[in-house]
Design a protein around this motif. Sequence first.
Motif, short mmCIF file in Angstrom:
data_model
loop_
_atom_site.label_atom_id
_atom_site.label_comp_id
_atom_site.label_asym_id
_atom_site.label_seq_id
_atom_site.Cartn_x
_atom_site.Cartn_y
_atom_site.Cartn_z
N VAL A 111 0.84 -1.19 0.00
CA VAL A 111 0.00 0.00 0.00
C VAL A 111 0.88 1.25 0.00
O VAL A 111 0.65 2.21 -0.75
CB VAL A 111 -0.89 0.00 1.26
N LEU A 162 1.57 4.28 -2.76
CA LEU A 162 1.26 5.63 -2.28
C LEU A 162 2.39 6.62 -2.53
O LEU A 162 2.15 7.75 -2.93
CB LEU A 162 0.94 5.55 -0.78
N VAL A 217 2.29 8.13 -5.85
CA VAL A 217 1.18 9.08 -6.00
C VAL A 217 1.57 10.39 -5.33
O VAL A 217 1.27 11.48 -5.83
CB VAL A 217 -0.10 8.50 -5.37
N PHE A 239 -1.50 6.46 -12.70
CA PHE A 239 -2.73 6.12 -13.42
C PHE A 239 -2.44 5.87 -14.89
O PHE A 239 -3.29 6.07 -15.75
CB PHE A 239 -3.79 7.21 -13.25
N SER A 285 -2.36 -1.60 -7.59
CA SER A 285 -3.75 -1.18 -7.44
C SER A 285 -3.83 0.31 -7.09
O SER A 285 -4.73 1.02 -7.54
CB SER A 285 -4.42 -2.03 -6.37
N VAL A 286 -2.89 0.78 -6.28
CA VAL A 286 -2.91 2.19 -5.86
C VAL A 286 -2.61 3.13 -7.03
O VAL A 286 -3.18 4.21 -7.12
CB VAL A 286 -1.91 2.41 -4.71
N GLY A 316 -5.43 3.29 -11.44
CA GLY A 316 -6.57 4.02 -11.99
C GLY A 316 -7.67 3.11 -12.52
O GLY A 316 -8.76 3.56 -12.81
#
Lengths: 289, 334, 276
Positions: free
Chosen positions: A121, A125, A128, A150, A228-229, A232
């Motif tokens: 996770v 992150l 991002v 994304f 997954s994070v 998108g």
Amino acid sequence: MSAPTKTYAAKNNPGRAQTEPAAVRWLLIAVALIFLALFLLLPLAAVFSQAFDKGLAVYLEALREPDTLSSIKLTLITAAVTVPLNLFFGVTAAWAIAKFSFPGKGLLITLIDLPFSVSPVISGLIYVLIFGLQGWLGPWLQEHDIRIVFAVPGIILATIFVTFPFVARELIPLMEAQGKEEEEAALVLGASGLQTFFRVTLPNVKWGIIYGVILCNARAMGEFGAVSVVSGHIRGMTNTVPLHVEILYNEYNYTAAFAVASLLAFLALITLMVKTVAEWKVRQQLENN
Amino acid sequence: MKFKQIALPLAAIAMALSTATAALAANVTLLNVSYDPTRELYTDFNKSFAAYWKSKTGDTVTVKQSHGGSGKQARSVIDGLQADVVTLALAYDIDAIAEKGLIKTGWQKELPHNSSPYTSTIVFLVRKGNPKKIKNWDDLIKPGVSVITPNPKTSGGARWNYLAAWAFALHQPGGNDAKAKEFVAKLFKNVPVLDSGARGSTNTFVQRGLGDVLLAWENEAFLALNELGPDKFDVVTPSESILAEPPVTVIDKVADKHGTRRVAEEYLKYLYSDEGQKIAAKHYYRPINTKIPTKLAKLKLYTIDDKAFGGWQKAQKTHFADGGTFDQIYGSKK
Amino acid sequence: MKLFKQHNNVLPGFGPTLGFTIFYLSLIVLIPLSALVFRTAGLSWGEFVSTVTAPRVLASYKVTFGAALAAALINSIFGVLVAWVLVRYRFPGRRIVDALVDLPFALPTAVAGITLATIYSPNGWVGRFLEPHGIKVAFTPLGIVLAMTFIGLPFVVRTVQPVVEEIDSELEEAAVCLGASRWQTLRRVIFPMLLPSILTGFALSFARAVGEYGSIIFIAGNMPMVSEITPLLIITKLEQFDYQGATAIACIMLLTSFSMLLVINLLQKWSRKYAE
């Protein structure tokens, strides 16, 4: 994560003194096998049984779906970029760390290991936070219409992060164990640095590299959390195979979900087979000598 | 300067990578970022819109879909997911996007009915024959009844579930906030699993066989019923529930940049057309156009803008923010 | 790189390889991770502390670390057993079993999670036999332990296995000659040799389990205070647009992972010394 090291010619017939009574032996084998069956074989069987639940035709149909195909393509691209980069890094890092001594080595090794225990996770992150619109580079990237998160680059970055230590961690102990006498000899005999590496070092650590690459590749194709994070989840564009499995599952399309999952399980089995065959070949070679 | 030397090729690469095509081209791509339960609805709707757009303008429009938890999807858009339009589970999530300046304020006034072309509500999905005799909200707090709902902290749908239960308790004779909280606390005592999303909960209920009743979006309940076996489940509509308004809007910044504003706006308007409304009704949403026939049962519906809740911003703060009523319920439950 | 001049080392390439290593490490790992710390820096110290010590967060630490510890213990016991059996005993299908050990590495975590939930839920293959006895695995903390055991198993086996292979048979023979029983040999000679690798495997499996997310959310139940793991709380904070709260908890996790790895590497160093 230690490699199957140079002891391929393991003692095949330990003498009486080195083994347990037959009853104990079989008991231990039985316990180990039951444990493995429960934890490993059963999940594997479950994947395949659900995948073929509605027959082979439905299974193949699920795999031929365009979104599935595009997710397979994306996963292959991701692995194709990730694995060579991490392989190159792993080899250079192992060379620096295993063949030389310098202050801060322990810290460096620990930092290389770090991605391995960072929660997926968090791995997603951080990218991002940097490349997202609210992040450091986000506004600039947006202005120049460059997409990192994304989009495919973000997925690749997150995958590189997650699989970062795999090759390096295989090679460092192996190269350390082999010492540097052989390389030194080669150099004294007039070989260049690169020649020494390719002719002396590489053959010695070949199997360690292969093992590292196999693990790196498997993880790269299978990573879920981090990807997954940053994905998108755009259908047909930024879904990797594991994400597609989740989507199918969430669409109540269980058979298709497990059909696609079985691809990854197949991949797992094939990699394991390649690894076993490789090991076996080496052992044979050693025994023939 | 060095910077320019790098920037130029980088920009070139970026343009090559960029998937959105200019509006002038005959091929237009839209990205619709939505929440979980709308997959089937938009798969259908996109086909219909593409045909409509083709006949109207001659352009080919491809609508890409992205689905996930409503909050997660909103966050992705905030972080730069290039959505031309969003169709999320609640206004609060779109407000969060607007807060970052990606959408004009007052977005919810742009389209009729609070920008919600269809509405839904929260109903119960029970096992066939309703063995626990669950008819209404007060049956959910009975001992021995196991209730499945996702986590209101991570799921938009679950927030509607929570508020629907709250509204029910509040409107009982002698109901007040304290009683409502007690009621909801009792309800959540009966919840054995909190999945992070609506689809996760449905899977838990349907695939794992856990729970006697699933609190679900009305459209989800019927979809699950049809997809997974009418012989296994029943839908129970309670006497009253909450009016869920999933809003839609154009992401101004993105659409303007892609030059897709016109088609994006038309896309959303098409949701209000007879055809769009029929598709919504077919997928068990409640069309706002009352002329479109629907098989869904009538019931008393409270809204988020009622005095009891005071709109999403207030409701979120009171109930779901850290330290809100939901946390209090779990803090006190040992 | 002049700083670390290599005495008595004729091998070339130290500068470029170390340089590239540090460059790539910074680019992929260090700079991105620092973003986490900088984001958190937006919080005051008081806010930071209250975020990372909120009751629900504390409960999640307990669940996460408790379950990871249990899983690592299970893995240590069975991992050593499996490694021993695989190296020392011959039985049909041994090689297949050996290969299968790596399965959790290769199987995507989401698939593992869904599959484990399928098997151990009350109507699953195994769950249906446990249910009548009141044993609930899926959707309880036990499910978390199960998933963590699954993903951590290869670490212990693969760390211990090469050490078992390398055990010099002469040592065992010597022990026998000196009159030691098999049990004594195992306990006094072999176990101490294996111990460092067991500890390393334990720590690796623990470290991996603490961060795991994909496979656990499908089987955990995710009840606040009971079966909610820390990574899920990070996600929960994010879903509420609370980036700083999320990064604060992430920082704590990062710090934990880092210190655990540091301990592992010290252990390995110690074991090497021990071996000499």
